[in-house]
Each structure stands twice: as structure tokens, then as C-alpha cells.
Design a protein around this motif. Structure first.
Motif, PDB file in Angstrom:
ATOM      1  N   GLY A   1     -51.798  27.856 -14.277  1.00 59.34           N
ATOM      2  CA  GLY A   1     -52.396  29.016 -14.938  1.00 59.34           C
ATOM      3  C   GLY A   1     -51.364  29.965 -15.482  1.00 59.34           C
ATOM      4  N   SER A   2     -51.058  31.009 -14.710  1.00 63.90           N
ATOM      5  CA  SER A   2     -50.240  32.107 -15.241  1.00 63.90           C
ATOM      6  C   SER A   2     -48.836  31.662 -15.663  1.00 63.90           C
ATOM      7  CB  SER A   2     -50.150  33.225 -14.200  1.00 63.90           C
ATOM      8  OG  SER A   2     -49.583  32.749 -12.992  1.00 63.90           O
ATOM      9  N   ILE A   3     -48.131  30.906 -14.832  1.00 60.07           N
ATOM     10  CA  ILE A   3     -46.752  30.531 -15.187  1.00 60.07           C
ATOM     11  C   ILE A   3     -46.738  29.644 -16.419  1.00 60.07           C
ATOM     12  CG2 ILE A   3     -44.703  29.254 -14.452  1.00 60.07           C
ATOM     13  CD1 ILE A   3     -45.246  30.107 -11.631  1.00 60.07           C
ATOM     14  N   ASN A   4     -47.553  28.624 -16.410  1.00 58.35           N
ATOM     15  CA  ASN A   4     -47.579  27.682 -17.530  1.00 58.35           C
ATOM     16  C   ASN A   4     -47.855  28.401 -18.845  1.00 58.35           C
ATOM     17  OD1 ASN A   4     -49.273  25.545 -19.297  1.00 58.35           O
ATOM     18  ND2 ASN A   4     -47.838  24.437 -17.975  1.00 58.35           N
ATOM     19  N   LYS A   5     -48.817  29.295 -18.826  1.00 58.79           N
ATOM     20  CA  LYS A   5     -49.190  29.970 -20.074  1.00 58.79           C
ATOM     21  C   LYS A   5     -48.148  31.003 -20.501  1.00 58.79           C
ATOM     22  CE  LYS A   5     -52.526  27.272 -19.910  1.00 58.79           C
ATOM     23  NZ  LYS A   5     -52.247  25.950 -20.531  1.00 58.79           N
ATOM     24  N   GLN A   6     -47.435  31.586 -19.539  1.00 59.73           N
ATOM     25  CA  GLN A   6     -46.339  32.488 -19.898  1.00 59.73           C
ATOM     26  C   GLN A   6     -45.241  31.734 -20.650  1.00 59.73           C
ATOM     27  OE1 GLN A   6     -45.043  34.252 -16.224  1.00 59.73           O
ATOM     28  NE2 GLN A   6     -46.888  35.483 -15.982  1.00 59.73           N
ATOM     29  N   ILE A   7     -44.914  30.538 -20.171  1.00 55.38           N
ATOM     30  CA  ILE A   7     -43.870  29.739 -20.830  1.00 55.38           C
ATOM     31  C   ILE A   7     -44.328  29.296 -22.210  1.00 55.38           C
ATOM     32  CG2 ILE A   7     -42.471  27.643 -20.677  1.00 55.38           C
ATOM     33  CD1 ILE A   7     -42.784  27.892 -17.586  1.00 55.38           C
ATOM     34  N   VAL A   8     -45.579  28.861 -22.303  1.00 57.84           N
ATOM     35  CA  VAL A   8     -46.141  28.482 -23.605  1.00 57.84           C
ATOM     36  C   VAL A   8     -46.065  29.659 -24.576  1.00 57.84           C
ATOM     37  CG1 VAL A   8     -48.305  27.934 -24.795  1.00 57.84           C
ATOM     38  CG2 VAL A   8     -47.649  26.656 -22.749  1.00 57.84           C
ATOM     39  N   SER A   9     -46.449  30.832 -24.104  1.00 57.97           N
ATOM     40  CA  SER A   9     -46.435  32.015 -24.959  1.00 57.97           C
ATOM     41  C   SER A   9     -45.022  32.358 -25.412  1.00 57.97           C
ATOM     42  CB  SER A   9     -47.054  33.198 -24.208  1.00 57.97           C
ATOM     43  OG  SER A   9     -47.026  34.368 -24.992  1.00 57.97           O
TER      44      SER A   9
ATOM     45  N   GLY B   1     -41.120  24.799 -12.504  1.00 57.65           N
ATOM     46  CA  GLY B   1     -41.456  25.112 -11.130  1.00 57.65           C
ATOM     47  C   GLY B   1     -42.145  26.460 -11.046  1.00 57.65           C
ATOM     48  N   GLY B   2     -42.022  27.109  -9.883  1.00 57.24           N
ATOM     49  CA  GLY B   2     -42.650  28.411  -9.712  1.00 57.24           C
ATOM     50  C   GLY B   2     -42.782  28.814  -8.259  1.00 57.24           C
ATOM     51  N   GLY B   3     -41.847  28.343  -7.409  1.00 55.98           N
ATOM     52  CA  GLY B   3     -41.919  28.644  -5.987  1.00 55.98           C
ATOM     53  C   GLY B   3     -41.999  30.118  -5.658  1.00 55.98           C
ATOM     54  N   PRO B   4     -41.120  30.970  -6.222  1.00 57.11           N
ATOM     55  CA  PRO B   4     -41.186  32.395  -5.892  1.00 57.11           C
ATOM     56  C   PRO B   4     -42.506  33.043  -6.293  1.00 57.11           C
ATOM     57  CG  PRO B   4     -39.062  31.852  -6.866  1.00 57.11           C
ATOM     58  CD  PRO B   4     -39.928  30.643  -7.027  1.00 57.11           C
ATOM     59  N   GLN B   5     -43.036  32.639  -7.452  1.00 55.74           N
ATOM     60  CA  GLN B   5     -44.303  33.209  -7.910  1.00 55.74           C
ATOM     61  C   GLN B   5     -45.458  32.775  -6.992  1.00 55.74           C
ATOM     62  OE1 GLN B   5     -41.982  31.717  -9.719  1.00 55.74           O
ATOM     63  NE2 GLN B   5     -41.802  32.595 -11.772  1.00 55.74           N
ATOM     64  N   ILE B   6     -45.402  31.525  -6.543  1.00 49.99           N
ATOM     65  CA  ILE B   6     -46.427  31.054  -5.599  1.00 49.99           C
ATOM     66  C   ILE B   6     -46.335  31.840  -4.299  1.00 49.99           C
ATOM     67  CG2 ILE B   6     -47.150  29.094  -4.176  1.00 49.99           C
ATOM     68  CD1 ILE B   6     -46.161  27.277  -6.493  1.00 49.99           C
ATOM     69  N   GLY B   7     -45.095  32.035  -3.811  1.00 51.02           N
ATOM     70  CA  GLY B   7     -44.896  32.794  -2.580  1.00 51.02           C
ATOM     71  C   GLY B   7     -45.433  34.215  -2.686  1.00 51.02           C
ATOM     72  N   SER B   8     -45.199  34.838  -3.834  1.00 44.93           N
ATOM     73  CA  SER B   8     -45.685  36.213  -4.038  1.00 44.93           C
ATOM     74  C   SER B   8     -47.203  36.278  -4.008  1.00 44.93           C
ATOM     75  CB  SER B   8     -45.161  36.758  -5.368  1.00 44.93           C
ATOM     76  OG  SER B   8     -43.765  36.867  -5.363  1.00 44.93           O
ATOM     77  N   MET B   9     -47.853  35.312  -4.660  1.00 44.84           N
ATOM     78  CA  MET B   9     -49.311  35.312  -4.685  1.00 44.84           C
ATOM     79  C   MET B   9     -49.886  35.061  -3.293  1.00 44.84           C
ATOM     80  SD  MET B   9     -52.141  35.714  -6.281  1.00 44.84           S
ATOM     81  CE  MET B   9     -51.669  35.731  -8.029  1.00 44.84           C
TER      82      MET B   9
ATOM     83  N   THR C   1     -54.194  26.597   0.240  1.00 47.40           N
ATOM     84  CA  THR C   1     -52.925  26.867  -0.441  1.00 47.40           C
ATOM     85  C   THR C   1     -52.802  26.083  -1.733  1.00 47.40           C
ATOM     86  OG1 THR C   1     -51.855  27.295   1.691  1.00 47.40           O
ATOM     87  CG2 THR C   1     -50.411  26.856  -0.182  1.00 47.40           C
ATOM     88  N   VAL C   2     -53.254  24.835  -1.746  1.00 47.39           N
ATOM     89  CA  VAL C   2     -53.093  24.025  -2.956  1.00 47.39           C
ATOM     90  C   VAL C   2     -53.913  24.603  -4.102  1.00 47.39           C
ATOM     91  CG1 VAL C   2     -54.961  22.305  -2.695  1.00 47.39           C
ATOM     92  CG2 VAL C   2     -52.785  21.645  -3.742  1.00 47.39           C
ATOM     93  N   ASP C   3     -55.037  25.251  -3.791  1.00 45.81           N
ATOM     94  CA  ASP C   3     -55.816  25.914  -4.847  1.00 45.81           C
ATOM     95  C   ASP C   3     -55.013  27.049  -5.477  1.00 45.81           C
ATOM     96  OD1 ASP C   3     -57.952  24.224  -4.474  1.00 45.81           O
ATOM     97  OD2 ASP C   3     -59.057  25.604  -3.164  1.00 45.81           O
ATOM     98  N   ILE C   4     -54.293  27.816  -4.635  1.00 44.73           N
ATOM     99  CA  ILE C   4     -53.463  28.911  -5.136  1.00 44.73           C
ATOM    100  C   ILE C   4     -52.289  28.356  -5.938  1.00 44.73           C
ATOM    101  CG2 ILE C   4     -52.087  30.921  -4.511  1.00 44.73           C
ATOM    102  CD1 ILE C   4     -55.108  31.140  -3.920  1.00 44.73           C
ATOM    103  N   VAL C   5     -51.663  27.296  -5.428  1.00 49.31           N
ATOM    104  CA  VAL C   5     -50.540  26.665  -6.125  1.00 49.31           C
ATOM    105  C   VAL C   5     -50.961  26.223  -7.523  1.00 49.31           C
ATOM    106  CG1 VAL C   5     -49.035  24.628  -6.164  1.00 49.31           C
ATOM    107  CG2 VAL C   5     -49.325  25.924  -4.045  1.00 49.31           C
ATOM    108  N   GLU C   6     -52.126  25.585  -7.611  1.00 44.71           N
ATOM    109  CA  GLU C   6     -52.599  25.118  -8.913  1.00 44.71           C
ATOM    110  C   GLU C   6     -52.900  26.300  -9.835  1.00 44.71           C
ATOM    111  OE1 GLU C   6     -55.796  21.975 -10.844  1.00 44.71           O
ATOM    112  OE2 GLU C   6     -56.119  22.712  -8.798  1.00 44.71           O
ATOM    113  N   MET C   7     -53.508  27.327  -9.297  1.00 48.32           N
ATOM    114  CA  MET C   7     -53.842  28.500 -10.102  1.00 48.32           C
ATOM    115  C   MET C   7     -52.578  29.138 -10.688  1.00 48.32           C
ATOM    116  SD  MET C   7     -55.693  32.045  -8.876  1.00 48.32           S
ATOM    117  CE  MET C   7     -54.289  32.564  -7.895  1.00 48.32           C
ATOM    118  N   VAL C   8     -51.536  29.268  -9.868  1.00 48.70           N
ATOM    119  CA  VAL C   8     -50.304  29.919 -10.319  1.00 48.70           C
ATOM    120  C   VAL C   8     -49.521  29.029 -11.268  1.00 48.70           C
ATOM    121  CG1 VAL C   8     -48.100  30.889  -9.579  1.00 48.70           C
ATOM    122  CG2 VAL C   8     -50.166  31.356  -8.259  1.00 48.70           C
ATOM    123  N   LEU C   9     -49.308  27.762 -10.880  1.00 48.02           N
ATOM    124  CA  LEU C   9     -48.479  26.863 -11.695  1.00 48.02           C
ATOM    125  C   LEU C   9     -49.157  26.511 -13.018  1.00 48.02           C
ATOM    126  CD1 LEU C   9     -46.978  24.304  -9.143  1.00 48.02           C
ATOM    127  CD2 LEU C   9     -45.781  26.126 -10.352  1.00 48.02           C
TER     128      LEU C   9
END
Length: 302
Positions: free
Chosen positions: A103-111, A64-72, A93-101
Motif C-alpha cells: 500500500g503506502s510504501i509501494n505507492k510512494q515509490i511509484v509516485s 523493502g520497508g522494515g522500519p515503516q512496518i515496525g512503526s505501524m 501481523t502479515v495483514d499489516i505487512v501487506e498493507m504497508v508494503l
């Protein structure tokens, strides 16, 4: 020193039957809540996932990533509206949701998983049409007129079909998929999907041995506030009738029930605030959290 070594040996002995039982099986893990926002817990989660892989289990992470989406959205001065706990998602909003989920969150978990020694690959539900989605509809009855009206949540979706071909094309003996819950509509629309729903649908499509849901609660508690370790569908009816299962726990339980009805071996709601909780659940006799499984015997009243 001898006592400490004896305890370690006992722990390994306790884990052995589960190592044998789950070798070659798929675990779908919904990763979210406090466990994602704490560096220590995030590192422990990544290490747990890698250990599962190293002992022959095939973990699939859906985050998920609700808090991170809210912050962005807040940083971009975009206001959020919620209906029944779901974020109303317009085109901006859906563009931002996709960018965060995706993008940044997904790649942080992968890393994190790769730093722990695993080989992870980040995907969104749009890749390979992995999560084909449809618009989620909700209705609300007006208490005065008793008229039911349809609520428009925008680009909020629900899984319509999971395409397992992308998993078949991967070497799951090596790779750990990390999936952002973004779906694609029949006309190419992007949909924001609840991570619980996405994880449940993926677990069902893959015939997973376990669906693991990390949350910010200990599990399901009975009317006395005590943890219920096991539930069957019959038990759930009892607890809902008693008003014990309420609020945000209801959709989580429904997702778990749907998964076990569709062939998932068991679904477990775990407290993601506990370090190494995935290993404790998988490799200990009594586990932690609440496990939902098929069965006819009622145990909620025990």
C-alpha cells in the motif's frame, strides 16, 4: 568554465560504452535501507531509475520497508519478535505487512518515479501470482541438549517460483515495475518475503544483466577494512573462511551468488546512502560498491 565543460564531456564519454552495452537489458534493483528514509536520496533514486529507462535500460524495482512496518506495528500496539533477523509474522501481523508494503510504501515509490518523469506501475508478488511462495523454515540447535528444533516464523516465506508472464504482458519499454515482496502460497496464503530474496529470484527469472542491492554499508570490506570491488564465488569462500563476511552480509552475498549462478550477469552491493549511486555504478569505469560475478580467478587476496 571551460574546465567544467571539459569534465562534463569526459563524464559523458566515460558513460558511452555502458550506454551501448546495457541498452535493452533488465536491471533488478533492490531498494531499501537508509535510501528509502531520506527525502533527498529518495528523489535521487527515482531520478536515477528514470534516467536508466530513458537510455534504454529496463529497471525493475523491488523494495523493502522494515522500519515503516515496525512503526505501524508500534502505532497499533502490536509487538514484534525477531528470529535470526526475520520478523515472526502471525496472521494479524502479515495483514499489516501487506498493507504497508503493497500500500503506502509501494505507492510512494511509484509516485516519486512518476514525479521524476517516468511511468511506474505498483505491484505486489500476489498480483498475477508473480511470486509463488512457500513457508520459510529455520532450525536452531540447543547448545545443552544438542537437539535441533524447528522454529515457526509464521507467515514468513521464500520465493518458490517467479511467474514471468506478468512481465511479458507489460510494455517494459515504457513501464517501470515497482514490486512489494509479498508472496502467495499454494492455498492462497499471504507470505512476507525478504526483499533481498525476492529481488534475487526475480533477477534470475528475468535473466537480468544486473542485480543491484542498495544497503547501508559501502560493500564488502576485507580484513583491513578496505572495500573489495570485485568478488567471484571462490573469493567469497576465502573471505568467509577469514571471518570477514559475517552477520547480515552473509544472506545478501548468498542471494547474489545464487543469482549469478542462475545466469544474472553480475550482482552488486551498493551503499544506498550515496546520492546517485546507481548511476555511478552503472556508467563509470570503476563503479562503486562490491560486484559479484562468475569467474575462476581469485581476487580477494590481491
Amino acid at each position: 568554465m571551460n574546465e567544467e565543460l571539459t569534465k562534463k564531456a569526459a563524464t559523458l564519454q566515460e558513460a558511452l560504452p555502458y550506454l551501448k552495452r546495457f541498452a535493452g537489458e533488465i536491471f533488478v534493483i533492490k531498494y531499501g535501507g537508509h535510501a528509502m528514509g531520506d527525502d533527498r536520496l529518495s528523489q535521487a533514486f527515482a531520478e536515477n531509475v528514470v534516467l536508466l529507462k530513458q537510455v534504454g535500460i529496463h529497471p525493475v524495482v523491488v523494495h523493502g520497508g522494515g522500519p515503516q512496518i515496525g512503526s505501524m506495528l508500534e502505532r497499533l500496539n502490536i509487538e514484534s519478535e525477531f528470529v535470526d533477523g526475520l520478523r515472526v509474522t502471525d496472521r494479524k501481523t502479515v495483514d499489516i505487512v501487506e498493507m504497508v508494503l503493497a500500500g503506502s510504501i509501494n505507492k510512494q515509490i511509484v509516485s516519486s518515479i512518476q514525479q521524476a518523469g517516468g511511468m511506474a506501475i505498483g505491484l505486489s508478488g500476489k498480483d498475477g501470482n508473480l511470486i509463488e511462495a512457500r513457508k520459510l523454515t529455520r532450525s536452531k540447535r540447543d547448545p545443552d541438549s544438542n537437539i535441533e528444533r524447528i522454529l515457526d516464523l509464521g507467515f514468513v516465506g521464500e520465493p518458490r517460483h517467479i511467474n514471468p508472464d506478468i512481465f511479458n504482458a507489460m510494455d517494459l519499454d515504457t513501464l517501470i515495475p515497482v514490486i512489494a515482496p509479498i508472496g502467495v502460497g499454494k492455498n492462497g496464503e499471504t507470505y512476507n518475503i525478504n526483499a533481498d530474496s525476492a529481488a534475487g529470484a526475480i533477477a534470475s527469472a528475468l535473466g537480468a544483466a544486473k542485480l543491484i542491492m542498495l544497503t547501508d554499508v559501502a560493500g564488502v570490506l576485507n580484513k583491513d577494512g578496505e572495500l573489495v570491488p570485485f568478488l567471484t564465488p571462490k573469493d567469497v569462500l576465502v573471505l568467509r573462511g577469514e571471518g570477514v563476511i559475517t552477520g547480515g552480509m552473509i544472506p545478501k552475498i548468498e542471494t547474489c551468488l545464487d543469482a549469478v549462478r542462475q545466469g544474472v550477469g553480475a550482482a552488486t552491493i551498493l551503499d544506498g546512502r550515496i546520492e546517485n549511486v546507481v548511476l555511478l555504478e552503472t556508467f563509470t569505469e570503476h563503479g562503486v560498491g562490491t560486484m559479484i560475478r562468475r569467474g575462476e580467478d581469485t581476487i580477494a587476496e590481491d
